[in-house]
Motif scaffolding. Structure first.
Motif, mmCIF file in Angstrom:
data_model
loop_
_atom_site.group_PDB
_atom_site.id
_atom_site.type_symbol
_atom_site.label_atom_id
_atom_site.label_comp_id
_atom_site.label_asym_id
_atom_site.label_seq_id
_atom_site.Cartn_x
_atom_site.Cartn_y
_atom_site.Cartn_z
ATOM 1 N N ARG A 1 0.811 -1.219 0.000
ATOM 2 C CA ARG A 1 0.000 0.000 0.000
ATOM 3 C C ARG A 1 0.842 1.266 0.000
ATOM 4 N N SER B 1 0.822 2.671 -3.504
ATOM 5 C CA SER B 1 -0.397 3.400 -3.809
ATOM 6 C C SER B 1 -0.385 4.782 -3.158
ATOM 7 N N SER C 1 -0.706 8.539 -4.871
ATOM 8 C CA SER C 1 -1.885 9.363 -4.575
ATOM 9 C C SER C 1 -1.620 10.496 -3.596
ATOM 10 N N VAL D 1 -5.096 2.649 -10.778
ATOM 11 C CA VAL D 1 -5.241 3.746 -9.818
ATOM 12 C C VAL D 1 -6.392 4.621 -10.303
#
Length: 396
Positions: A64, A67, A71, A329
């Motif tokens: 994670r 990610s 982001s 994403v």
């Protein structure tokens, strides 16, 4: 857990990144993430997901974190884009000097197709819309990306990548911005594009930069033979075989008629009317090409235009091998960062492969496989148990 393998594999990238001065722009943690993206995306097991990057690069942190890096991470992808542009231009400029070649600026766009979400979807992907796909000949749902590449000789590098949104800048405006970013050079520079892009603004910006344009032309464009206003298709009906010259490009031969004079787009330019040798000179089948450099021969114009195909093959390779259209994403910020990283990864791969994306990719994967074998061999010699080696390489 031992990370001898990853340190050996990544050290080469760290050395190259220091040469490119990346540590001036990014923290150690950001540099680590970038290195894992480069290694993961160039690996043979990469299919476009962050899970693949995490697995193939042996990332020691939670998946994670990748990610979150896209982001919410505190880093500026514009610095990465600037580095791509600088390295690409320097490498292409060197190739142009070494090969006594012009510099070519290739511009085009492609659609990264996505599944249209259900009307009940709560969290759909941002920035997606319907875009015309040249490949499928219809509108498809997804994201459109506008790309500029630089080429000299056989060396081709990505230069600029931007996501297109209809509510923001037009594709023409994006291309104009990209052309302005290409440094001027004493090498002749040509902007190559298909028939969707030649407009007054693109021609003007190219001229201001000191660049010539070679492009495809739609056959409804207006020319003025002997001062008479006609479309290219209308004028093509008056051309006979005796008016044409035979031009061979590669293994193909073409019947070519040369018009030089005024167009609606500019006061003076060259338009080539082309048919494949052996085919009827049907006005409906004519292909037209524009050159703002009237000093070029017919063969030079068509030969230079054929180099535009490199951007098409790049899109294909980037989609098949680097997940250009398979990202998972959702936010536009994450998508833009993913594409910035993909351009950087492509640049790294071409740099290590000395000018060719696929050659660089195959070379990297071959060397990585050799590193894996060397690592297992050395660990075995050191008496490390097989189960521990499998755990370290996530093969357990």
């Amino acid at each position: 857990m031992s990370h001898t393998y990853t340190l050996t594999q990544h050290r080469n990238w760290y050395n190259i990144f220091r040469q490119w001065k990346l540590p001036l722009y990014f923290s150690k943690s950001v540099m680590s993430h970038i290195t894992h993206f480069v290694d993961g995306m160039l690996s043979s097991g990469f299919t476009g997901t962050l899970t693949d990057i995490h697995r193939e690069s042996l990332h020691h942190r939670d998946r994670r974190s990748l990610s979150h890096f896209l982001s919410h991470g505190k880093w500026d992808e514009q610095f990465l884009k600037d580095i791509v542009r600088n390295i690409a231009y320097q490498q292409v400029k060197f190739s142009a000097k070494h090969n006594n070649s012009p510099i070519f600026v290739l511009v085009d766009d492609t659609v990264c197709e996505k599944t249209k979400p259900s009307s009940q979807a709560v969290d759909s992907i941002q920035g997606s819309a319907f875009h015309h796909s040249h490949l499928k000949g219809k509108k498809v749902y997804g994201h459109a990306v506008v790309e500029a590449m630089l080429r000299a000789g056989d060396v081709v590098y990505p230069f600029a990548t931007e996501r297109y949104e209809s509510k923001s800048k037009s594709k023409i405006d994006l291309v104009c911005d990209m052309i302005r970013q290409v440094p001027r050079s004493h090498h002749p520079t040509y902007v190559l594009m298909d028939s969707w892009y030649p407009s007054a603004s693109v021609l003007q910006v190219s001229s201001e930069q000191g660049f010539h344009v070679i492009s495809g032309l739609k056959t409804n464009r207006i020319i003025y033979p002997q001062g008479i206003r006609q479309s290219i298709k209308e004028f093509a009906s008056f051309i006979s075989k005796s008016d044409t010259d035979l031009v061979t490009i590669g293994v193909d031969s073409y019947r070519v008629y040369r018009y030089e004079g005024k167009l609606n787009l500019l006061d003076n330019g060259v338009v080539l009317f082309c048919w494949k040798e052996g085919e009827e000179l049907n006005p409906k089948q004519v292909k037209a090409f524009l050159s703002t450099d009237v000093s070029l021969t017919n063969k030079q114009i068509l030969s230079y235009y054929s180099k535009r195909w490199s951007i098409e093959t790049y899109f294909r390779a980037a989609k098949v091998h680097l997940g250009l259209d398979r990202y998972q994403v959702r936010s536009t910020k994450a998508i833009d960062r993913y594409w910035a990283l993909l351009s950087f990864v492509s640049m790294c791969c071409i740099y290590s492969g000395q000018g060719n994306l696929l050659d660089g990719l195959h070379q990297y994967r071959r060397e990585k496989k050799q590193h894996w074998i060397e690592y297992v061999y050395k660990q075995a010699l050191s008496g490390v148990a097989l189960a521990q080696i499998q755990t370290q390489l996530r093969a357990a």
